[in-house]
Write an enzyme that holds these catalytic residues in place. Structure first.
Site, short mmCIF file in Angstrom:
data_model
loop_
_atom_site.label_atom_id
_atom_site.label_comp_id
_atom_site.label_asym_id
_atom_site.label_seq_id
_atom_site.Cartn_x
_atom_site.Cartn_y
_atom_site.Cartn_z
N LYS A 128 31.27 103.40 70.97
CA LYS A 128 32.58 103.23 71.34
C LYS A 128 33.58 104.07 70.88
O LYS A 128 33.33 105.22 70.19
CB LYS A 128 32.85 101.91 70.34
CG LYS A 128 32.23 100.55 70.85
CD LYS A 128 32.43 99.27 70.00
CE LYS A 128 31.81 98.28 70.47
NZ LYS A 128 32.11 96.79 69.75
N TYR A 178 34.64 92.34 78.55
CA TYR A 178 34.69 91.61 77.54
C TYR A 178 35.19 90.20 77.81
O TYR A 178 35.81 89.46 77.06
CB TYR A 178 35.60 92.03 76.22
CG TYR A 178 34.71 93.21 75.55
CD1 TYR A 178 33.56 92.84 74.44
CD2 TYR A 178 35.07 94.51 75.74
CE1 TYR A 178 32.72 93.63 73.96
CE2 TYR A 178 34.28 95.42 74.72
CZ TYR A 178 33.22 95.13 74.23
OH TYR A 178 32.40 96.14 73.34
N PHE A 196 41.22 88.38 69.07
CA PHE A 196 41.11 89.61 68.67
C PHE A 196 40.96 90.39 70.17
O PHE A 196 40.79 91.68 70.35
CB PHE A 196 40.00 90.18 67.83
CG PHE A 196 38.68 89.57 68.24
CD1 PHE A 196 37.92 90.17 69.35
CD2 PHE A 196 38.13 88.41 67.66
CE1 PHE A 196 36.51 89.74 69.44
CE2 PHE A 196 36.95 88.01 67.97
CZ PHE A 196 36.12 88.71 69.04
N ARG A 249 19.35 95.22 68.94
CA ARG A 249 20.34 94.40 68.01
C ARG A 249 19.88 94.46 66.56
O ARG A 249 20.79 94.57 65.73
CB ARG A 249 20.31 92.92 68.16
CG ARG A 249 20.66 92.33 69.56
CD ARG A 249 21.87 92.39 70.23
NE ARG A 249 22.93 91.64 69.13
CZ ARG A 249 24.24 91.63 69.19
NH1 ARG A 249 24.60 92.27 70.33
NH2 ARG A 249 25.01 90.83 68.40
N THR A 262 27.49 92.64 63.23
CA THR A 262 28.93 92.91 64.12
C THR A 262 29.80 93.89 62.99
O THR A 262 30.35 94.64 63.26
CB THR A 262 29.46 91.84 64.39
OG1 THR A 262 28.50 91.06 65.24
CG2 THR A 262 30.88 92.11 65.37
N ARG A 273 25.43 100.84 62.68
CA ARG A 273 26.72 100.33 62.22
C ARG A 273 26.95 100.52 60.61
O ARG A 273 28.07 100.84 60.14
CB ARG A 273 26.87 98.65 62.55
CG ARG A 273 27.24 98.71 64.09
CD ARG A 273 27.24 97.31 64.30
NE ARG A 273 27.83 96.99 65.85
CZ ARG A 273 27.70 95.86 66.46
NH1 ARG A 273 27.06 94.79 66.07
NH2 ARG A 273 28.21 95.79 67.60
N ASN A 308 33.26 99.13 65.36
CA ASN A 308 31.82 99.10 64.87
C ASN A 308 30.78 99.98 65.65
O ASN A 308 29.74 99.69 65.50
CB ASN A 308 31.47 97.64 64.79
CG ASN A 308 31.56 96.94 66.15
OD1 ASN A 308 31.63 97.60 67.19
ND2 ASN A 308 31.28 95.57 66.26
N HIS A 357 27.81 99.08 71.04
CA HIS A 357 27.65 97.83 71.63
C HIS A 357 26.21 97.76 72.01
O HIS A 357 25.55 98.66 72.25
CB HIS A 357 28.67 97.65 72.99
CG HIS A 357 28.12 96.49 73.81
ND1 HIS A 357 28.63 95.19 73.48
CD2 HIS A 357 27.27 96.23 74.58
CE1 HIS A 357 28.03 94.35 74.32
NE2 HIS A 357 27.17 95.03 75.14
N GLU A 394 25.32 93.72 82.39
CA GLU A 394 26.04 95.09 81.97
C GLU A 394 25.44 96.24 82.45
O GLU A 394 26.07 97.34 82.47
CB GLU A 394 26.06 95.03 80.21
CG GLU A 394 26.83 93.75 79.65
CD GLU A 394 26.48 93.60 78.17
OE1 GLU A 394 27.23 92.52 77.75
OE2 GLU A 394 25.81 94.43 77.75
P1 GDP Z 1 28.46 92.11 68.74
O1 GDP Z 1 27.61 91.48 69.68
O2 GDP Z 1 27.92 92.20 67.51
O3 GDP Z 1 29.26 93.46 69.33
O4 GDP Z 1 29.62 91.02 68.44
P2 GDP Z 1 30.43 90.08 69.39
O5 GDP Z 1 29.86 89.95 70.85
O6 GDP Z 1 30.89 88.89 68.62
O7 GDP Z 1 32.04 90.83 69.61
C1 GDP Z 1 32.16 91.79 70.50
C2 GDP Z 1 33.13 92.82 69.90
O8 GDP Z 1 34.35 92.31 69.61
C3 GDP Z 1 32.61 93.31 68.64
O9 GDP Z 1 31.53 94.37 68.74
C4 GDP Z 1 33.68 93.99 67.81
O10 GDP Z 1 34.17 95.10 68.47
C5 GDP Z 1 34.71 92.88 68.39
N1 GDP Z 1 34.77 91.84 67.29
C6 GDP Z 1 34.17 90.84 67.00
N2 GDP Z 1 34.73 90.13 66.09
C7 GDP Z 1 35.86 90.52 65.60
C8 GDP Z 1 37.09 90.04 64.69
O11 GDP Z 1 36.94 89.13 64.25
N3 GDP Z 1 38.17 90.82 64.75
C9 GDP Z 1 38.21 92.02 65.77
N4 GDP Z 1 39.46 92.76 65.54
N5 GDP Z 1 37.29 92.38 66.58
C10 GDP Z 1 36.02 91.75 66.58
#
Ligand code: GDP
Length: 149
Positions: A11, A51, A59, A87, A93, A104, A114, A117, A128
């Site tokens: 990222k 996304y 968010f 993962r 996350t 991470r 973070n 992805h 993807e």
């Molecule tokens: P991942 O699969 O671990 O990347 O997590 P998710 O699919 O739940 O979320 C996608 C991305 O959205 C995450 O990697 C973060 O960059 C962002 N994100 C997830 N949860 C939050 C949150 O609560 N707040 C904010 N600002 N960003 C978030």
């Protein structure tokens, strides 16, 4: 091919912080082969589409803004059980919850910034990978073109 490939992005903040090499080393040391890779800046429309699954989340706007704030690396990783194993290597996350040794834990700043992805299912990995790469740019670890995604 199913189960052997996943899609990662490094990222914008991790790219700005000069952590591309460190993160790719962790990926290689974790047993993954990089079978396609490019650096690009996502457009607003691309980040929104990538996304889209999160479009109802509070968010979403911030996430799209962050993901378009600078260059990213998109890469295809090859390994048995690639999605789940990556993962694990990425970590939770929220870096505050990530295990020691994960990407991470070492390179993420907060739940949004973070570092990386990783696809969360084989089906999403396929979608993807197709989002970023034409099939004729994908190579297996044996140097053969991936024929089907
Ligand atoms: P991942 O699969 O671990 O990347 O997590 P998710 O699919 O739940 O979320 C996608 C991305 O959205 C995450 O990697 C973060 O960059 C962002 N994100 C997830 N949860 C939050 C949150 O609560 N707040 C904010 N600002 N960003 C978030």
């Amino acid at each position: 091919m199913k189960g052997n490939y996943t899609l990662t992005m490094i990222k914008p903040q991790a790219v700005k912080n000069q952590n591309i090499g460190n993160i790719l080393a962790l990926i290689n040391n974790g047993g993954f082969r990089i079978t396609a890779m490019k650096m690009l800046v996502l457009s607003n429309a691309q980040a929104k589409a990538f996304y889209a699954i999160h479009k109802e989340r509070p968010f979403y706007g911030e996430l799209v803004e962050f993901m378009t704030s600078g260059p990213i690396i998109a890469a295809v990783l090859e390994k048995d059980n690639a999605v789940l194993d990556y993962r694990k290597l990425m970590g939770a996350t929220n870096p505050a919850d990530a295990d020691e040794g994960t990407i991470r834990k070492q390179y993420a700043s907060n739940i949004q910034n973070n570092a990386v992805h990783g696809s969360d299912s084989d089906e999403n990995a396929k979608n993807e990978i197709n989002f970023f790469f034409a099939t004729n740019n994908l190579y297996t670890s044996c140097g053969e073109l991936v024929e089907e995604f």
